[in-house]
Motif scaffolding. Structure first.
Motif, PDB file in Angstrom:
ATOM      1  N   ASP A  75       0.829  -1.208   0.000  1.00 54.63           N
ATOM      2  CA  ASP A  75       0.000   0.000   0.000  1.00 54.63           C
ATOM      3  C   ASP A  75       0.863   1.259   0.000  1.00 54.63           C
ATOM      4  O   ASP A  75       1.768   1.407   0.818  1.00 54.63           O
ATOM      5  CB  ASP A  75      -0.933   0.009   1.213  1.00 54.63           C
ATOM      6  CG  ASP A  75      -1.972   1.119   1.125  1.00 54.63           C
ATOM      7  OD1 ASP A  75      -2.491   1.372   0.020  1.00 54.63           O
ATOM      8  OD2 ASP A  75      -2.256   1.756   2.160  1.00 54.63           O
ATOM      9  N   HIS A  76       0.576   2.140  -0.924  1.00 52.37           N
ATOM     10  CA  HIS A  76       1.298   3.401  -1.094  1.00 52.37           C
ATOM     11  C   HIS A  76       2.802   3.200  -1.291  1.00 52.37           C
ATOM     12  O   HIS A  76       3.613   4.023  -0.873  1.00 52.37           O
ATOM     13  CB  HIS A  76       0.980   4.383   0.036  1.00 52.37           C
ATOM     14  CG  HIS A  76      -0.392   4.963  -0.094  1.00 52.37           C
ATOM     15  ND1 HIS A  76      -1.518   4.302   0.315  1.00 52.37           N
ATOM     16  CD2 HIS A  76      -0.816   6.117  -0.651  1.00 52.37           C
ATOM     17  CE1 HIS A  76      -2.585   5.036   0.041  1.00 52.37           C
ATOM     18  NE2 HIS A  76      -2.184   6.148  -0.559  1.00 52.37           N
ATOM     19  N   ALA A  77       3.140   2.090  -1.934  1.00 53.98           N
ATOM     20  CA  ALA A  77       4.515   1.847  -2.354  1.00 53.98           C
ATOM     21  C   ALA A  77       4.560   1.928  -3.879  1.00 53.98           C
ATOM     22  O   ALA A  77       3.530   1.822  -4.540  1.00 53.98           O
ATOM     23  CB  ALA A  77       4.982   0.467  -1.899  1.00 53.98           C
ATOM     24  N   THR A  78       5.755   2.125  -4.418  1.00 54.85           N
ATOM     25  CA  THR A  78       5.961   2.044  -5.858  1.00 54.85           C
ATOM     26  C   THR A  78       6.862   0.851  -6.102  1.00 54.85           C
ATOM     27  O   THR A  78       7.929   0.722  -5.492  1.00 54.85           O
ATOM     28  CB  THR A  78       6.598   3.333  -6.415  1.00 54.85           C
ATOM     29  OG1 THR A  78       5.751   4.438  -6.077  1.00 54.85           O
ATOM     30  CG2 THR A  78       6.734   3.265  -7.927  1.00 54.85           C
ATOM     31  N   VAL A  79       6.393  -0.053  -6.971  1.00 58.69           N
ATOM     32  CA  VAL A  79       7.064  -1.325  -7.195  1.00 58.69           C
ATOM     33  C   VAL A  79       7.853  -1.283  -8.503  1.00 58.69           C
ATOM     34  O   VAL A  79       7.317  -0.908  -9.550  1.00 58.69           O
ATOM     35  CB  VAL A  79       6.031  -2.474  -7.246  1.00 58.69           C
ATOM     36  CG1 VAL A  79       6.737  -3.820  -7.345  1.00 58.69           C
ATOM     37  CG2 VAL A  79       5.126  -2.446  -6.025  1.00 58.69           C
ATOM     38  N   ILE A 100       9.632   2.628  -1.724  1.00 64.40           N
ATOM     39  CA  ILE A 100       9.995   1.871  -2.920  1.00 64.40           C
ATOM     40  C   ILE A 100      10.094   0.394  -2.575  1.00 64.40           C
ATOM     41  O   ILE A 100      10.687   0.015  -1.565  1.00 64.40           O
ATOM     42  CB  ILE A 100      11.350   2.364  -3.487  1.00 64.40           C
ATOM     43  CG1 ILE A 100      11.283   3.862  -3.813  1.00 64.40           C
ATOM     44  CG2 ILE A 100      11.761   1.540  -4.700  1.00 64.40           C
ATOM     45  CD1 ILE A 100      10.203   4.257  -4.795  1.00 64.40           C
ATOM     46  N   LEU A 101       9.510  -0.430  -3.424  1.00 66.92           N
ATOM     47  CA  LEU A 101       9.553  -1.875  -3.242  1.00 66.92           C
ATOM     48  C   LEU A 101      10.219  -2.474  -4.474  1.00 66.92           C
ATOM     49  O   LEU A 101       9.746  -2.284  -5.598  1.00 66.92           O
ATOM     50  CB  LEU A 101       8.118  -2.394  -3.094  1.00 66.92           C
ATOM     51  CG  LEU A 101       7.913  -3.809  -2.614  1.00 66.92           C
ATOM     52  CD1 LEU A 101       8.574  -4.041  -1.261  1.00 66.92           C
ATOM     53  CD2 LEU A 101       6.414  -4.092  -2.512  1.00 66.92           C
ATOM     54  N   LEU A 102      11.339  -3.155  -4.268  1.00 67.16           N
ATOM     55  CA  LEU A 102      12.053  -3.785  -5.370  1.00 67.16           C
ATOM     56  C   LEU A 102      11.748  -5.284  -5.370  1.00 67.16           C
ATOM     57  O   LEU A 102      11.902  -5.951  -4.346  1.00 67.16           O
ATOM     58  CB  LEU A 102      13.561  -3.565  -5.225  1.00 67.16           C
ATOM     59  CG  LEU A 102      14.007  -2.107  -5.274  1.00 67.16           C
ATOM     60  CD1 LEU A 102      15.502  -1.999  -4.992  1.00 67.16           C
ATOM     61  CD2 LEU A 102      13.666  -1.485  -6.614  1.00 67.16           C
ATOM     62  N   ASP A 104      11.822  -9.134  -7.769  1.00 65.64           N
ATOM     63  CA  ASP A 104      12.639  -9.799  -8.786  1.00 65.64           C
ATOM     64  C   ASP A 104      11.792 -10.285  -9.957  1.00 65.64           C
ATOM     65  O   ASP A 104      12.120 -11.278 -10.595  1.00 65.64           O
ATOM     66  CB  ASP A 104      13.460 -10.936  -8.176  1.00 65.64           C
ATOM     67  CG  ASP A 104      12.609 -11.994  -7.509  1.00 65.64           C
ATOM     68  OD1 ASP A 104      11.356 -11.891  -7.579  1.00 65.64           O
ATOM     69  OD2 ASP A 104      13.170 -12.921  -6.920  1.00 65.64           O
ATOM     70  N   TYR A 105      10.694  -9.563 -10.230  1.00 67.67           N
ATOM     71  CA  TYR A 105       9.822  -9.885 -11.351  1.00 67.67           C
ATOM     72  C   TYR A 105       9.249  -8.609 -11.949  1.00 67.67           C
ATOM     73  O   TYR A 105       9.330  -7.543 -11.333  1.00 67.67           O
ATOM     74  CB  TYR A 105       8.682 -10.827 -10.902  1.00 67.67           C
ATOM     75  CG  TYR A 105       7.858 -10.312  -9.731  1.00 67.67           C
ATOM     76  CD1 TYR A 105       6.800  -9.419  -9.930  1.00 67.67           C
ATOM     77  CD2 TYR A 105       8.123 -10.718  -8.427  1.00 67.67           C
ATOM     78  CE1 TYR A 105       6.040  -8.946  -8.873  1.00 67.67           C
ATOM     79  CE2 TYR A 105       7.369 -10.253  -7.361  1.00 67.67           C
ATOM     80  CZ  TYR A 105       6.324  -9.371  -7.591  1.00 67.67           C
ATOM     81  OH  TYR A 105       5.571  -8.907  -6.534  1.00 67.67           O
ATOM     82  N   GLN A 106       8.712  -8.712 -13.142  1.00 64.82           N
ATOM     83  CA  GLN A 106       8.017  -7.580 -13.767  1.00 64.82           C
ATOM     84  C   GLN A 106       6.712  -7.376 -12.980  1.00 64.82           C
ATOM     85  O   GLN A 106       5.922  -8.316 -12.845  1.00 64.82           O
ATOM     86  CB  GLN A 106       7.721  -7.914 -15.234  1.00 64.82           C
ATOM     87  CG  GLN A 106       7.009  -6.833 -16.011  1.00 64.82           C
ATOM     88  CD  GLN A 106       7.932  -5.758 -16.532  1.00 64.82           C
ATOM     89  OE1 GLN A 106       8.714  -5.208 -15.770  1.00 64.82           O
ATOM     90  NE2 GLN A 106       7.848  -5.440 -17.802  1.00 64.82           N
ATOM     91  N   PRO A 107       6.480  -6.178 -12.410  1.00 64.59           N
ATOM     92  CA  PRO A 107       5.340  -6.008 -11.510  1.00 64.59           C
ATOM     93  C   PRO A 107       3.979  -5.865 -12.223  1.00 64.59           C
ATOM     94  O   PRO A 107       3.267  -4.872 -12.068  1.00 64.59           O
ATOM     95  CB  PRO A 107       5.708  -4.758 -10.714  1.00 64.59           C
ATOM     96  CG  PRO A 107       6.567  -3.975 -11.635  1.00 64.59           C
ATOM     97  CD  PRO A 107       7.345  -4.993 -12.433  1.00 64.59           C
ATOM     98  N   THR A 108       3.632  -6.880 -12.978  1.00 61.00           N
ATOM     99  CA  THR A 108       2.315  -6.963 -13.600  1.00 61.00           C
ATOM    100  C   THR A 108       1.349  -7.598 -12.596  1.00 61.00           C
ATOM    101  O   THR A 108       1.781  -8.223 -11.617  1.00 61.00           O
ATOM    102  CB  THR A 108       2.362  -7.854 -14.855  1.00 61.00           C
ATOM    103  OG1 THR A 108       2.766  -9.176 -14.449  1.00 61.00           O
ATOM    104  CG2 THR A 108       3.328  -7.309 -15.902  1.00 61.00           C
ATOM    105  N   SER A 109       0.073  -7.489 -12.851  1.00 56.47           N
ATOM    106  CA  SER A 109      -0.911  -8.152 -11.978  1.00 56.47           C
ATOM    107  C   SER A 109      -0.672  -9.658 -11.939  1.00 56.47           C
ATOM    108  O   SER A 109      -0.809 -10.295 -10.894  1.00 56.47           O
ATOM    109  CB  SER A 109      -2.334  -7.872 -12.468  1.00 56.47           C
ATOM    110  OG  SER A 109      -2.668  -6.535 -12.233  1.00 56.47           O
ATOM    111  N   GLU A 110      -0.314 -10.226 -13.080  1.00 54.04           N
ATOM    112  CA  GLU A 110      -0.080 -11.669 -13.161  1.00 54.04           C
ATOM    113  C   GLU A 110       1.049 -12.099 -12.230  1.00 54.04           C
ATOM    114  O   GLU A 110       0.923 -13.073 -11.486  1.00 54.04           O
ATOM    115  CB  GLU A 110       0.275 -12.078 -14.603  1.00 54.04           C
ATOM    116  CG  GLU A 110      -0.844 -11.867 -15.608  1.00 54.04           C
ATOM    117  CD  GLU A 110      -0.842 -10.492 -16.282  1.00 54.04           C
ATOM    118  OE1 GLU A 110      -1.371 -10.400 -17.396  1.00 54.04           O
ATOM    119  OE2 GLU A 110      -0.330  -9.520 -15.687  1.00 54.04           O
ATOM    120  N   MET A 111       2.158 -11.372 -12.281  1.00 52.17           N
ATOM    121  CA  MET A 111       3.315 -11.750 -11.472  1.00 52.17           C
ATOM    122  C   MET A 111       3.100 -11.396  -9.996  1.00 52.17           C
ATOM    123  O   MET A 111       3.566 -12.108  -9.099  1.00 52.17           O
ATOM    124  CB  MET A 111       4.578 -11.078 -12.012  1.00 52.17           C
ATOM    125  CG  MET A 111       4.944 -11.498 -13.428  1.00 52.17           C
ATOM    126  SD  MET A 111       5.128 -13.285 -13.650  1.00 52.17           S
ATOM    127  CE  MET A 111       6.616 -13.581 -12.691  1.00 52.17           C
TER     128      MET A 111
END
Length: 151
Positions: A75-79, A100-102, A104-111
């Protein structure tokens, strides 16, 4: 013996992200009002002396797990995917005090929904199984994870 019952708890959170290498608008930093439906399956507690008698799992207990693992983190983070050049932007934003949230995947809904399943499953009681997750990104777009697709 007994009936398996599915129960669902809904959550919402605001999260920003950017899709590095994507060929559309989502390559830009933007955000969504996500809605996450978490469905678990199990048998209602049959012990009449148990304070949770008749429940598969207390909604409050499920809420605590999902809030700790997902909502409070996202919540209220940027991935950002930590394995892309977005890492430089992420470091700059982090240095300026942004959440900021890092990953190890492309931050799509699927992943994201795969990640969420991996985080929630180990926290559930032994007799409760994660049945499905539905992550709604917009009013008309969502990704779903089902246990029976992933055995």
């Amino acid at each position: 013996m007994g009936n398996n019952i599915r129960i669902t708890k809904q959550f919402s959170f605001e999260t920003g992200h950017a899709l590095y290498g994507y060929d559309g608008k989502c390559k830009n930093v933007h955000g969504h009002s996500y809605r996450l439906d978490v469905t678990v399956i199990g048998r209602p507690i049959s012990d009449k002396n148990n304070v949770k008698y008749g429940m598969v799992i207390d909604f409050g207990d499920l809420k605590k797990i999902v809030e700790e693992e997902i909502v409070d983190v996202f919540d209220h983070a940027t991935v950002f995917n930590k394995n892309t050049p977005h890492i430089e932007l992420a470091k700059e934003l982090d240095a300026r005090g942004h959440n900021i949230l890092l990953v190890d995947y492309q931050p799509t809904s699927e992943m994201m929904v795969i990640d969420f399943a991996q985080k929630i499953k180990p926290r559930l009681p032994a007799n409760i199984k994660l049945h499905s997750l539905k992550l709604q990104e917009t009013a008309t777009s969502f990704a779903e994870w089902f246990a029976y697709d992933n055995n």
